[in-house]
Motif scaffolding. Structure first.
Motif, PDB file in Angstrom:
ATOM      1  N   ARG A  65      82.686  13.784 -43.408  1.00  0.00           N
ATOM      2  CA  ARG A  65      82.784  13.194 -42.066  1.00  0.00           C
ATOM      3  C   ARG A  65      84.166  12.591 -41.835  1.00  0.00           C
ATOM      4  O   ARG A  65      84.741  12.712 -40.744  1.00  0.00           O
ATOM      5  CB  ARG A  65      81.702  12.131 -41.873  1.00  0.00           C
ATOM      6  CG  ARG A  65      80.318  12.704 -41.612  1.00  0.00           C
ATOM      7  CD  ARG A  65      79.309  11.626 -41.301  1.00  0.00           C
ATOM      8  NE  ARG A  65      77.982  12.174 -41.103  1.00  0.00           N
ATOM      9  CZ  ARG A  65      77.550  12.724 -39.977  1.00  0.00           C
ATOM     10  NH1 ARG A  65      78.370  12.783 -38.929  1.00  0.00           N
ATOM     11  NH2 ARG A  65      76.329  13.202 -39.880  1.00  0.00           N
ATOM     12  N   LEU A  66      84.685  11.928 -42.848  1.00  0.00           N
ATOM     13  CA  LEU A  66      86.035  11.360 -42.735  1.00  0.00           C
ATOM     14  C   LEU A  66      87.062  12.466 -42.512  1.00  0.00           C
ATOM     15  O   LEU A  66      87.968  12.338 -41.687  1.00  0.00           O
ATOM     16  CB  LEU A  66      86.381  10.554 -43.985  1.00  0.00           C
ATOM     17  CG  LEU A  66      85.664   9.213 -44.156  1.00  0.00           C
ATOM     18  CD1 LEU A  66      85.995   8.612 -45.512  1.00  0.00           C
ATOM     19  CD2 LEU A  66      86.062   8.241 -43.039  1.00  0.00           C
ATOM     20  N   GLU A  67      86.903  13.562 -43.264  1.00  0.00           N
ATOM     21  CA  GLU A  67      87.826  14.683 -43.121  1.00  0.00           C
ATOM     22  C   GLU A  67      87.649  15.360 -41.763  1.00  0.00           C
ATOM     23  O   GLU A  67      88.626  15.821 -41.157  1.00  0.00           O
ATOM     24  CB  GLU A  67      87.584  15.688 -44.247  1.00  0.00           C
ATOM     25  CG  GLU A  67      88.671  16.736 -44.394  1.00  0.00           C
ATOM     26  CD  GLU A  67      89.989  16.157 -44.865  1.00  0.00           C
ATOM     27  OE1 GLU A  67      91.005  16.883 -44.777  1.00  0.00           O
ATOM     28  OE2 GLU A  67      90.027  14.988 -45.310  1.00  0.00           O
ATOM     29  N   TYR A  68      86.424  15.396 -41.281  1.00  0.00           N
ATOM     30  CA  TYR A  68      86.155  15.956 -39.948  1.00  0.00           C
ATOM     31  C   TYR A  68      86.896  15.171 -38.875  1.00  0.00           C
ATOM     32  O   TYR A  68      87.552  15.758 -37.995  1.00  0.00           O
ATOM     33  CB  TYR A  68      84.652  15.926 -39.689  1.00  0.00           C
ATOM     34  CG  TYR A  68      84.241  16.271 -38.273  1.00  0.00           C
ATOM     35  CD1 TYR A  68      84.241  17.585 -37.829  1.00  0.00           C
ATOM     36  CD2 TYR A  68      83.837  15.272 -37.387  1.00  0.00           C
ATOM     37  CE1 TYR A  68      83.856  17.902 -36.538  1.00  0.00           C
ATOM     38  CE2 TYR A  68      83.447  15.579 -36.091  1.00  0.00           C
ATOM     39  CZ  TYR A  68      83.457  16.896 -35.675  1.00  0.00           C
ATOM     40  OH  TYR A  68      83.080  17.194 -34.386  1.00  0.00           O
ATOM     41  N   GLU A  69      86.826  13.844 -38.941  1.00  0.00           N
ATOM     42  CA  GLU A  69      87.519  13.017 -37.958  1.00  0.00           C
ATOM     43  C   GLU A  69      89.027  13.194 -38.049  1.00  0.00           C
ATOM     44  O   GLU A  69      89.727  13.170 -37.043  1.00  0.00           O
ATOM     45  CB  GLU A  69      87.147  11.541 -38.156  1.00  0.00           C
ATOM     46  CG  GLU A  69      85.703  11.213 -37.828  1.00  0.00           C
ATOM     47  CD  GLU A  69      85.353  11.500 -36.378  1.00  0.00           C
ATOM     48  OE1 GLU A  69      86.240  11.387 -35.513  1.00  0.00           O
ATOM     49  OE2 GLU A  69      84.186  11.859 -36.108  1.00  0.00           O
ATOM     50  N   ARG A  70      89.514  13.396 -39.261  1.00  0.00           N
ATOM     51  CA  ARG A  70      90.955  13.529 -39.456  1.00  0.00           C
ATOM     52  C   ARG A  70      91.481  14.873 -38.962  1.00  0.00           C
ATOM     53  O   ARG A  70      92.605  14.961 -38.451  1.00  0.00           O
ATOM     54  CB  ARG A  70      91.286  13.376 -40.944  1.00  0.00           C
ATOM     55  CG  ARG A  70      92.770  13.306 -41.253  1.00  0.00           C
ATOM     56  CD  ARG A  70      93.007  13.013 -42.723  1.00  0.00           C
ATOM     57  NE  ARG A  70      92.728  14.176 -43.554  1.00  0.00           N
ATOM     58  CZ  ARG A  70      93.614  15.153 -43.787  1.00  0.00           C
ATOM     59  NH1 ARG A  70      94.816  15.110 -43.227  1.00  0.00           N
ATOM     60  NH2 ARG A  70      93.301  16.160 -44.560  1.00  0.00           N
ATOM     61  N   ARG A  71      90.657  15.934 -39.062  1.00  0.00           N
ATOM     62  CA  ARG A  71      91.157  17.272 -38.779  1.00  0.00           C
ATOM     63  C   ARG A  71      90.486  17.967 -37.603  1.00  0.00           C
ATOM     64  O   ARG A  71      90.755  19.126 -37.330  1.00  0.00           O
ATOM     65  CB  ARG A  71      91.001  18.144 -40.032  1.00  0.00           C
ATOM     66  CG  ARG A  71      91.751  17.598 -41.227  1.00  0.00           C
ATOM     67  CD  ARG A  71      91.540  18.431 -42.484  1.00  0.00           C
ATOM     68  NE  ARG A  71      92.134  19.753 -42.383  1.00  0.00           N
ATOM     69  CZ  ARG A  71      92.152  20.629 -43.395  1.00  0.00           C
ATOM     70  NH1 ARG A  71      91.610  20.301 -44.545  1.00  0.00           N
ATOM     71  NH2 ARG A  71      92.703  21.807 -43.241  1.00  0.00           N
ATOM     72  N   LYS A  72      89.621  17.245 -36.889  1.00  0.00           N
ATOM     73  CA  LYS A  72      88.881  17.932 -35.822  1.00  0.00           C
ATOM     74  C   LYS A  72      89.784  18.386 -34.685  1.00  0.00           C
ATOM     75  O   LYS A  72      89.518  19.427 -34.065  1.00  0.00           O
ATOM     76  CB  LYS A  72      87.754  17.045 -35.296  1.00  0.00           C
ATOM     77  CG  LYS A  72      88.191  15.782 -34.579  1.00  0.00           C
ATOM     78  CD  LYS A  72      86.977  14.979 -34.141  1.00  0.00           C
ATOM     79  CE  LYS A  72      87.382  13.730 -33.364  1.00  0.00           C
ATOM     80  NZ  LYS A  72      86.206  12.942 -32.943  1.00  0.00           N
ATOM     81  N   ASP A  73      90.859  17.645 -34.404  1.00  0.00           N
ATOM     82  CA  ASP A  73      91.780  18.098 -33.352  1.00  0.00           C
ATOM     83  C   ASP A  73      92.448  19.408 -33.748  1.00  0.00           C
ATOM     84  O   ASP A  73      92.719  20.257 -32.898  1.00  0.00           O
ATOM     85  CB  ASP A  73      92.844  17.030 -33.097  1.00  0.00           C
ATOM     86  CG  ASP A  73      92.373  15.963 -32.122  1.00  0.00           C
ATOM     87  OD1 ASP A  73      91.716  16.332 -31.143  1.00  0.00           O
ATOM     88  OD2 ASP A  73      92.618  14.780 -32.358  1.00  0.00           O
ATOM     89  N   PHE A 101      79.787  18.030 -35.978  1.00  0.00           N
ATOM     90  CA  PHE A 101      79.945  17.979 -37.424  1.00  0.00           C
ATOM     91  C   PHE A 101      78.912  18.852 -38.137  1.00  0.00           C
ATOM     92  O   PHE A 101      79.241  19.590 -39.064  1.00  0.00           O
ATOM     93  CB  PHE A 101      79.835  16.528 -37.908  1.00  0.00           C
ATOM     94  CG  PHE A 101      79.778  16.386 -39.402  1.00  0.00           C
ATOM     95  CD1 PHE A 101      80.919  16.558 -40.177  1.00  0.00           C
ATOM     96  CD2 PHE A 101      78.570  16.094 -40.041  1.00  0.00           C
ATOM     97  CE1 PHE A 101      80.870  16.448 -41.562  1.00  0.00           C
ATOM     98  CE2 PHE A 101      78.511  15.981 -41.416  1.00  0.00           C
ATOM     99  CZ  PHE A 101      79.655  16.155 -42.183  1.00  0.00           C
ATOM    100  N   TYR A 152      84.600  18.787 -29.049  1.00  0.00           N
ATOM    101  CA  TYR A 152      84.717  19.239 -30.432  1.00  0.00           C
ATOM    102  C   TYR A 152      83.406  19.882 -30.875  1.00  0.00           C
ATOM    103  O   TYR A 152      82.326  19.468 -30.441  1.00  0.00           O
ATOM    104  CB  TYR A 152      85.038  18.072 -31.369  1.00  0.00           C
ATOM    105  CG  TYR A 152      86.283  17.313 -30.990  1.00  0.00           C
ATOM    106  CD1 TYR A 152      87.534  17.774 -31.382  1.00  0.00           C
ATOM    107  CD2 TYR A 152      86.209  16.159 -30.215  1.00  0.00           C
ATOM    108  CE1 TYR A 152      88.685  17.089 -31.025  1.00  0.00           C
ATOM    109  CE2 TYR A 152      87.347  15.471 -29.847  1.00  0.00           C
ATOM    110  CZ  TYR A 152      88.581  15.938 -30.256  1.00  0.00           C
ATOM    111  OH  TYR A 152      89.715  15.269 -29.899  1.00  0.00           O
ATOM    112  N   LYS A 198      88.564  21.666 -32.088  1.00  0.00           N
ATOM    113  CA  LYS A 198      88.649  21.314 -30.676  1.00  0.00           C
ATOM    114  C   LYS A 198      88.170  22.486 -29.828  1.00  0.00           C
ATOM    115  O   LYS A 198      88.500  23.643 -30.090  1.00  0.00           O
ATOM    116  CB  LYS A 198      90.081  20.953 -30.304  1.00  0.00           C
ATOM    117  CG  LYS A 198      90.219  20.256 -28.969  1.00  0.00           C
ATOM    118  CD  LYS A 198      91.629  19.710 -28.796  1.00  0.00           C
ATOM    119  CE  LYS A 198      91.740  18.892 -27.522  1.00  0.00           C
ATOM    120  NZ  LYS A 198      93.109  18.319 -27.372  1.00  0.00           N
TER     121      LYS A 198
END
Length: 331
Positions: free
Chosen positions: A158-166, A281, A278, A170
């Motif tokens: 989840r942390l990695e998702y927030e960091r790389r979702k853009d 997740f 987005y 997207k």
């Protein structure tokens, strides 16, 4: 190295069939390097190098290729020693399964074909099995000391998702779009007027309650006519600018004004508008796991090997290869 770390432990394909020193090699020979109590002999090194030099990761500089290979061999010796410490080894069943995989990989259907392939590489079945046993053993060490300790929990993902979702997930504005197209000769004003008239007729029928799909089948000259004008889901930016602006008008319109291009007029039916956002997740979790798995593995593998190297006695006896090691230490 250009190969992922997880592929560098030992090469199983063509390299495997030519990587062992010849059975008849002399017992007393030049030593290339020592890794604790393990030796890298000249015959072992040259046998491996004969295969390595033709691989993509070798590059165009033979000396640099030798340095790369020696580094890999040192890592192998360190892992072999770690396997002994952990009392880890491959089972006979695992070795047999790996041998069968090699036979399938090279389409060696019969025992005769298999034996001939081995003979051409100066190997016997027992040589191959020893190499397979070593390969599997080292993979078990990696699995125990690295893979099993990778932090791939949902919280980490989840942390990695927030960091790389853009960057990765997207999604643009989307809409389900139907289209009626009427074409005309760009150099014929009268034809353009007739096309505009047909579009207005089509619009009037839709306004009177005739389904858009039925009107499209009657009036449209576009490729989607037989589908009732259905273009399906369209992302913002996929259509040419004037059409895109009509479909994704602000505020949204189910039937935006007709759009006049140089040789066609377009009438749209826009439904199911979805704003940019987005991918969720839950939908991308496994894709994300696969994407970051190799990166995380490479990082942990590099740290692990460096730790083994720091704690080991490593002596390189070849002056040219030893010089490279000294350069790394001082840089």
């Amino acid at each position: 190295m250009n190969l992922p770390m997880r592929n560098r432990v030992l090469l199983v394909g063509s390299v495997l069939l030519a990587s062992l020193p010849l059975v008849g090699a002399e017992l007393v020979e030049k030593i290339v390097a020592r890794v604790n109590d393990r030796l890298i002999t000249s015959s072992e090194f040259e046998s491996r190098f004969a295969v390595f030099i033709s691989s993509p990761q070798a590059g165009n500089n033979p000396l640099e290729a030798k340095r790369k290979l020696l580094s890999e061999l040192i890592d192998e010796k360190l892992l072999e020693e770690r396997a002994k410490e952990l009392s880890v080894s491959a089972t006979d069943e695992e070795v047999e399964t790996a041998v069968e995989k090699v036979k399938r990989q090279y389409n060696l259907a019969t025992d005769a074909e298999f034996d001939n392939a081995l003979k051409s590489s100066n190997l016997t079945r027992e040589d191959l099995k020893r190499q397979m046993k070593n390969t599997i053993t080292l993979q078990k060490v990696i699995g125990r000391d690295i893979s099993s300790k990778l932090d791939m929990t949902d919280d980490t993902l989840r942390l990695e998702y927030e960091r790389r979702k853009d960057q990765l997930y997207k999604t643009p504005d989307q809409a389900n779009v139907g289209e009626i197209v009427v074409r005309f000769d760009a150099n014929d004003p009268a034809a353009r007027a007739r096309a505009a008239s047909r579009i207005e007729e089509a619009r009037a029928k839709i306004a009177a309650g005739t389904p858009f799909a039925d009107v499209a089948k009657q009036y449209s000259e576009g490729n989607a006519r037989e589908r009732g004008g259905a273009l399906g889901n369209v992302n913002k930016g996929e259509l040419v600018t004037p059409l895109d602006a009509a479909v994704f008008s602000d505020p949204p319109q189910e039937f935006p004004p007709a759009v006049l291009l140089s040789s066609s007029i377009h009438l749209f039916h826009v439904t199911d508008r979805k704003p940019a956002g987005y991918r969720p997740f839950a939908e991308v979790k496994e894709d994300l796991r696969a994407r970051i798995g190799d990166d995380l593995y490479d990082k942990r593998y590099g740290e692990y090997i460096q730790k083994l190297r720091r704690e080991a006695f490593i002596k390189i006896y070849d002056p040219a290869l030893a010089a490279a090691r000294e350069e790394k230490k001082t840089s």
